[in-house]
Design a protein around this motif. Structure first.
Motif, PDB file in Angstrom:
ATOM      1  N   PRO A  38      17.632  -6.949  -1.942  1.00 41.17           N
ATOM      2  CA  PRO A  38      17.585  -5.822  -2.879  1.00 41.17           C
ATOM      3  C   PRO A  38      16.166  -5.368  -3.243  1.00 41.17           C
ATOM      4  O   PRO A  38      15.999  -4.278  -3.791  1.00 41.17           O
ATOM      5  N   ASP A  39      15.152  -6.177  -2.928  1.00 37.82           N
ATOM      6  CA  ASP A  39      13.768  -5.776  -3.194  1.00 37.82           C
ATOM      7  C   ASP A  39      13.229  -4.786  -2.161  1.00 37.82           C
ATOM      8  O   ASP A  39      12.101  -4.321  -2.301  1.00 37.82           O
ATOM      9  N   MET A  40      14.018  -4.488  -1.137  1.00 35.53           N
ATOM     10  CA  MET A  40      13.549  -3.561  -0.101  1.00 35.53           C
ATOM     11  C   MET A  40      13.803  -2.115  -0.516  1.00 35.53           C
ATOM     12  O   MET A  40      14.938  -1.756  -0.845  1.00 35.53           O
ATOM     13  N   PRO A  41      12.755  -1.292  -0.475  1.00 34.79           N
ATOM     14  CA  PRO A  41      12.962   0.124  -0.781  1.00 34.79           C
ATOM     15  C   PRO A  41      13.829   0.788   0.303  1.00 34.79           C
ATOM     16  O   PRO A  41      13.640   0.545   1.494  1.00 34.79           O
ATOM     17  N   ARG A  42      14.754   1.606  -0.128  1.00 40.35           N
ATOM     18  CA  ARG A  42      15.639   2.291   0.823  1.00 40.35           C
ATOM     19  C   ARG A  42      14.870   3.229   1.732  1.00 40.35           C
ATOM     20  O   ARG A  42      15.281   3.469   2.862  1.00 40.35           O
ATOM     21  N   ILE A  43      13.738   3.765   1.263  1.00 36.80           N
ATOM     22  CA  ILE A  43      12.970   4.698   2.078  1.00 36.80           C
ATOM     23  C   ILE A  43      12.490   4.040   3.377  1.00 36.80           C
ATOM     24  O   ILE A  43      12.394   4.698   4.408  1.00 36.80           O
ATOM     25  N   PRO A  72       3.162  -5.051  -3.540  1.00 36.10           N
ATOM     26  CA  PRO A  72       3.029  -4.073  -4.631  1.00 36.10           C
ATOM     27  C   PRO A  72       3.397  -2.644  -4.208  1.00 36.10           C
ATOM     28  O   PRO A  72       3.920  -1.875  -5.020  1.00 36.10           O
ATOM     29  N   LEU A  73       3.146  -2.306  -2.940  1.00 35.50           N
ATOM     30  CA  LEU A  73       3.538  -0.980  -2.446  1.00 35.50           C
ATOM     31  C   LEU A  73       5.056  -0.825  -2.520  1.00 35.50           C
ATOM     32  O   LEU A  73       5.565   0.183  -3.037  1.00 35.50           O
ATOM     33  N   TYR A  74       5.786  -1.809  -2.032  1.00 38.02           N
ATOM     34  CA  TYR A  74       7.242  -1.749  -2.065  1.00 38.02           C
ATOM     35  C   TYR A  74       7.758  -1.720  -3.505  1.00 38.02           C
ATOM     36  O   TYR A  74       8.748  -1.053  -3.794  1.00 38.02           O
ATOM     37  N   GLN A  75       7.080  -2.409  -4.409  1.00 39.10           N
ATOM     38  CA  GLN A  75       7.495  -2.381  -5.811  1.00 39.10           C
ATOM     39  C   GLN A  75       7.346  -0.970  -6.380  1.00 39.10           C
ATOM     40  O   GLN A  75       8.220  -0.491  -7.104  1.00 39.10           O
ATOM     41  N   ARG A  76       6.248  -0.313  -6.043  1.00 42.43           N
ATOM     42  CA  ARG A  76       6.052   1.076  -6.495  1.00 42.43           C
ATOM     43  C   ARG A  76       7.145   1.983  -5.918  1.00 42.43           C
ATOM     44  O   ARG A  76       7.670   2.859  -6.632  1.00 42.43           O
ATOM     45  N   LEU A  77       7.469   1.798  -4.649  1.00 41.09           N
ATOM     46  CA  LEU A  77       8.519   2.611  -4.022  1.00 41.09           C
ATOM     47  C   LEU A  77       9.877   2.339  -4.669  1.00 41.09           C
ATOM     48  O   LEU A  77      10.645   3.276  -4.921  1.00 41.09           O
ATOM     49  N   LEU A  78      10.159   1.078  -4.957  1.00 46.43           N
ATOM     50  CA  LEU A  78      11.417   0.726  -5.644  1.00 46.43           C
ATOM     51  C   LEU A  78      11.491   1.352  -7.029  1.00 46.43           C
ATOM     52  O   LEU A  78      12.532   1.880  -7.419  1.00 46.43           O
ATOM     53  N   ASP A  79      10.386   1.284  -7.765  1.00 40.19           N
ATOM     54  CA  ASP A  79      10.350   1.886  -9.097  1.00 40.19           C
ATOM     55  C   ASP A  79      10.606   3.388  -9.013  1.00 40.19           C
ATOM     56  O   ASP A  79      11.346   3.948  -9.835  1.00 40.19           O
ATOM     57  N   ILE A 100      15.859   8.237  -3.666  1.00 46.84           N
ATOM     58  CA  ILE A 100      15.119   8.064  -2.421  1.00 46.84           C
ATOM     59  C   ILE A 100      14.116   9.197  -2.193  1.00 46.84           C
ATOM     60  O   ILE A 100      13.059   8.991  -1.591  1.00 46.84           O
ATOM     61  N   ASP A 101      14.426  10.385  -2.696  1.00 47.53           N
ATOM     62  CA  ASP A 101      13.476  11.500  -2.540  1.00 47.53           C
ATOM     63  C   ASP A 101      12.168  11.213  -3.266  1.00 47.53           C
ATOM     64  O   ASP A 101      11.092  11.548  -2.774  1.00 47.53           O
ATOM     65  N   ALA A 102      12.259  10.572  -4.422  1.00 51.27           N
ATOM     66  CA  ALA A 102      11.050  10.233  -5.186  1.00 51.27           C
ATOM     67  C   ALA A 102      10.209   9.207  -4.435  1.00 51.27           C
ATOM     68  O   ALA A 102       8.984   9.310  -4.397  1.00 51.27           O
ATOM     69  N   SER A 103      10.855   8.217  -3.821  1.00 54.21           N
ATOM     70  CA  SER A 103      10.080   7.220  -3.082  1.00 54.21           C
ATOM     71  C   SER A 103       9.512   7.808  -1.801  1.00 54.21           C
ATOM     72  O   SER A 103       8.407   7.450  -1.386  1.00 54.21           O
TER      73      SER A 103
END
Length: 170
Positions: free
Chosen positions: A58-63, A128-135, A142-145
């Motif tokens: 679940p920590d993986m960004p969908r983008i 940290p990049l993936y955390q920013r994308l998840l946030d 997904i459009d925001a990420s």
């Protein structure tokens, strides 16, 4: 095949291991090698026929997966850092290369992924990049990420491919 709660325990991919899996065009596992099954904590028979996202963390960004699918459906290879989960709830990071499997007529018949141990220095940037994308995904979908990732790549004056490969060479 149930997951137990062990989400804070990290498994390490051996530096000489290749974790290999193949899927059909819908993402169902058709083959996996022993190193892959071992790190997942399953028998091959427990993985064959299951959707590959059975190991998605679940920590993986969908983008990142959106990029991955866009690439491979267009017969382009992609490299990506991926955090996966094992059946015991632990997790592991990989540097994945995913390609389409093509038949003699040029049709996609499945997908092939080979994963290696990621460069630990790269993970210091990726996590940290993936955390920013998840946030961004949590607040704007997904459009925001996607917008945030495009902005980051533009700021670094690089492409997604260049970033992934350069990080592995750090």
């Amino acid at each position: 095949m149930s997951y137990t709660s062990n989400s804070s325990k990290e498994r390490q991919v051996s530096s000489d291991a290749f974790l290999v899996s193949k899927t059909d065009t819908k993402g169902k596992i058709t083959y996996c090698n022993m190193p892959f099954a071992d790190i997942v904590g399953a028998k091959s028979s427990e993985l064959i026929g299951k959707p590959h996202n059975i190991v998605r963390h679940p920590d993986m960004p969908r983008i990142i997966f959106k990029f991955l699918w866009e690439y491979i459906k267009n017969k382009q290879e992609i490299f990506a850092y991926v955090k996966n989960k094992s059946f015991d709830g632990s997790y592991y990071w990989v540097f994945a290369n995913v390609t389409a499997s093509i038949d003699e007529k040029g049709n996609i018949i499945g997908y092939y992924s080979v994963r290696r141990k990621p460069n630990p220095k790269a993970l210091e940037i990726i996590i940290p990049l993936y955390q920013r994308l998840l946030d961004a995904e949590k607040s704007g979908g997904i459009d925001a990420s996607a917008k945030l990732l495009a902005q980051i790549l533009q700021e670094k004056n690089t492409s997604y491919d260049e970033l992934m490969n350069n990080l592995q060479r750090l």
